[in-house]
Design a protein around this motif. Sequence first.
Motif, short mmCIF file in Angstrom:
data_model
loop_
_atom_site.label_atom_id
_atom_site.label_comp_id
_atom_site.label_asym_id
_atom_site.label_seq_id
_atom_site.Cartn_x
_atom_site.Cartn_y
_atom_site.Cartn_z
N THR A 52 -0.32 -6.59 12.08
CA THR A 52 -1.27 -5.47 11.63
C THR A 52 -0.78 -5.08 10.38
N VAL A 53 -1.96 -4.25 9.90
CA VAL A 53 -1.57 -3.35 8.74
C VAL A 53 -0.21 -2.66 8.65
N GLU A 54 -0.07 -2.17 9.76
CA GLU A 54 1.06 -1.33 9.69
C GLU A 54 2.32 -2.28 9.75
N GLU A 55 2.03 -3.24 10.50
CA GLU A 55 3.43 -4.08 10.40
C GLU A 55 3.72 -4.67 8.97
N ARG A 69 8.54 5.91 8.87
CA ARG A 69 7.49 6.61 9.30
C ARG A 69 6.76 7.34 8.20
N ILE A 70 7.66 8.02 7.37
CA ILE A 70 7.22 9.03 6.48
C ILE A 70 6.27 8.11 5.24
N GLN A 71 7.35 7.02 4.86
CA GLN A 71 6.68 6.00 3.94
C GLN A 71 5.25 5.47 4.24
N LEU A 72 5.10 5.05 5.61
CA LEU A 72 4.09 4.20 6.05
C LEU A 72 2.80 5.33 5.91
N LYS A 73 2.97 6.73 6.53
CA LYS A 73 1.99 7.70 6.32
C LYS A 73 1.54 7.65 4.90
N ASN A 74 2.59 8.06 4.02
CA ASN A 74 2.33 8.25 2.62
C ASN A 74 1.33 6.99 1.98
N VAL A 75 1.75 5.93 2.11
CA VAL A 75 1.39 4.87 1.52
C VAL A 75 -0.23 4.37 1.79
N LEU A 76 -0.31 4.73 3.19
CA LEU A 76 -1.64 4.35 3.87
C LEU A 76 -2.67 5.57 3.26
N ALA A 77 -2.33 6.53 3.34
CA ALA A 77 -3.03 7.63 2.57
C ALA A 77 -3.24 7.48 1.20
N LYS A 83 -6.47 2.60 9.75
CA LYS A 83 -6.59 1.09 9.89
C LYS A 83 -5.24 0.54 10.30
N GLU A 84 -4.44 1.33 10.79
CA GLU A 84 -2.81 0.81 10.94
C GLU A 84 -2.85 -0.36 11.88
N LYS A 85 -3.75 -0.23 12.84
CA LYS A 85 -3.72 -1.50 13.92
C LYS A 85 -4.41 -2.46 13.66
N PHE A 86 -5.24 -2.49 12.62
CA PHE A 86 -6.20 -3.80 12.34
C PHE A 86 -5.44 -4.82 11.72
N TYR A 87 -5.68 -5.91 11.98
CA TYR A 87 -5.07 -7.22 11.46
C TYR A 87 -5.97 -7.61 10.27
N PRO A 88 -5.34 -8.28 9.35
CA PRO A 88 -5.75 -8.57 7.86
C PRO A 88 -7.32 -9.12 8.16
N ASN A 89 -7.39 -10.14 8.98
CA ASN A 89 -8.61 -10.78 9.11
C ASN A 89 -9.74 -9.83 9.51
N GLN A 90 -9.56 -8.85 10.15
CA GLN A 90 -10.56 -7.83 10.63
C GLN A 90 -11.00 -6.67 9.33
N LEU A 91 -10.27 -7.13 8.18
CA LEU A 91 -10.60 -6.22 6.91
C LEU A 91 -11.13 -6.95 5.87
N GLY A 94 -10.99 -6.26 -0.22
CA GLY A 94 -10.64 -5.21 -0.92
C GLY A 94 -9.63 -4.24 -0.05
N GLU A 95 -10.06 -4.28 1.22
CA GLU A 95 -9.07 -3.63 2.13
C GLU A 95 -7.75 -4.36 2.31
N GLN A 96 -7.85 -5.74 2.22
CA GLN A 96 -6.63 -6.39 2.21
C GLN A 96 -5.75 -6.32 1.03
N GLN A 97 -6.58 -6.17 -0.34
CA GLN A 97 -5.75 -5.93 -1.41
C GLN A 97 -5.14 -4.79 -1.26
N ARG A 98 -5.69 -3.59 -0.50
CA ARG A 98 -5.18 -2.39 -0.46
C ARG A 98 -3.89 -2.46 0.27
N VAL A 99 -3.92 -2.92 1.31
CA VAL A 99 -2.75 -3.30 2.45
C VAL A 99 -1.62 -3.93 1.21
N SER A 100 -2.06 -4.82 0.45
CA SER A 100 -0.98 -5.56 -0.50
C SER A 100 -0.36 -4.49 -1.21
#
Lengths: 226, 296
Positions: free
Chosen positions: A95-98, A115-123, A130-138, A141-147
């Motif tokens: 997932t995005v989070e993983e 925990r802290i960094q995950l929250k920070n970078v997602l924001a 979108k933490e629980k989404f898999y890359p294929n569900q994005l 642009g969103e995938q590049q944001r995960v990257s």
Amino acid sequence: MIEFINVSKSYDRGIKALDNVSVRIDKGEFAFLVGPSGSGKSTFLKLMIREETATSGKILIDGKDVGRLKQKDIPYFRRKIGFVFQDFRLLYDRTVEENIVFALRVIEASEKDIRIQLKNVLAMVGLTGKEKFYPNQLSGGEQQRVSLARALATKPPIIIADEPTGNLDPTTADGIFKTLLEINARGTTILVVTHAKDIVDKLNKRVISLDHGRIVKDSQRGGYQI
Amino acid sequence: MKTRTYLIKEGYNNLRKHGTKTISTIFIICATMLVLGIFIILFQNVNKNVQTVRLEQGLQAFIDDSATQDDVEYMMDEIKQIPGVKDVTYLNKDQAYEDAKEVFSGLDYFLDGIENLQIFPASFVVRFERIEDSETVKSEVEKIDGIYKVKYNETTIQAVIAISKVANVFLLGVGGVLLVVSIFIISNTIKLAVYSNKREIFIMKYIGATNKFIKTPFVIEGALMGLIAALISFVLISLGYVVLYARAPQIQASLGVFGFLPYSNLWHQILGIYIILGLFIGIFGSSISIKKYLKV
């Protein structure tokens, strides 16, 4: 700070990828590295992260001589640089989070930091929720944001983005650059390799042009020109 | 989650991800371990029987023909004084002839006409207090003047010893080949694991993972395969031995003197060797591949 001092790199069979390159990118700067295919851009990046070593010259990153790094110190050195790829390079079975936590595990961060960094970078990249989404569900642009979030998670002082919008439509690309500018505004040095002429022209940032392994132009407030 | 826990979990996930390959790898390691287990069981049982027979029957020290009655008495006293000697019996030439007749029972016509030649040497039969004393007693007896040969009185189990020697060589040979095959197969499995995790490894390198961090899950994957194989093999061989032991009286009857060790004397040795061997095969096999295919 990134500094190349008279750097040359030749590959086998005498192919010269970089020829006596000297350039300095200061802390907190935002710079584009442009040039046609085969101009030496990839070699420039590979030398920065010590995937390759220079044939001659010196490369300093944050004051460290990259060429003189001991093998065992290379991983720790690489943690100073966050890398964003054109094809995102995400783990599609996570997932995005993983995907983001993966980067933090790699640098052996504590549970609390994770925990802290995950929250920070997602924001930071606009992916909260979108933490629980898999890359294929994005979207792309969103995938590049995960990257991007993954690169930011380890709090590197430098971000290198290699064609970050190469696979994205112009509107989405604008969004990615907007985020990169925001990250830069927080003090992170950013170097973007790109062919996106429109964006380079529009952002009016420093542009370093490479051709045949040489720096042919370096303008502080330039447009895309090869 | 601590880094160590994370790496173990990653190793376990790899194991699950490569299901079929994992099962076939575990299967071949089990085969190696079962052969080795049979070797251990056979070796220990034969060894135990040899010791029992040695303790019961002692050793035989042959006396020079030139020895007088006084010499014999003197030698007997000498032997009795050796620490660890339980008792000593003197067998004169006539008794030796009678013994030979027993050995050749059914074929005793071979001995016809030689009863008065007294060609069988007189000897002492020396028995020990404890089996651990046997070797020191034997070497002490050998030093006595007038004794020209000392051997254990183990004719009754010579056949068992001979057969077990052949079986041991065979089992060790097969075990050795299977060991090499196991290491090869596990290294091949890990090679495939490295390839299928190429993307992760690439990203890890860019993020700044240490070599140890990248390699550890693969070593754990190998070690887990070895450990699982060790446990499966242990269950199988234990069941096999318990069933065999239940039929021990019939088998003992058909083999004569041969007796089986109870499994309570064996299981810890087998389990220990299996765990060590499993870890060795797993870690060594995976390390070969990591070194060869994981350029980090």
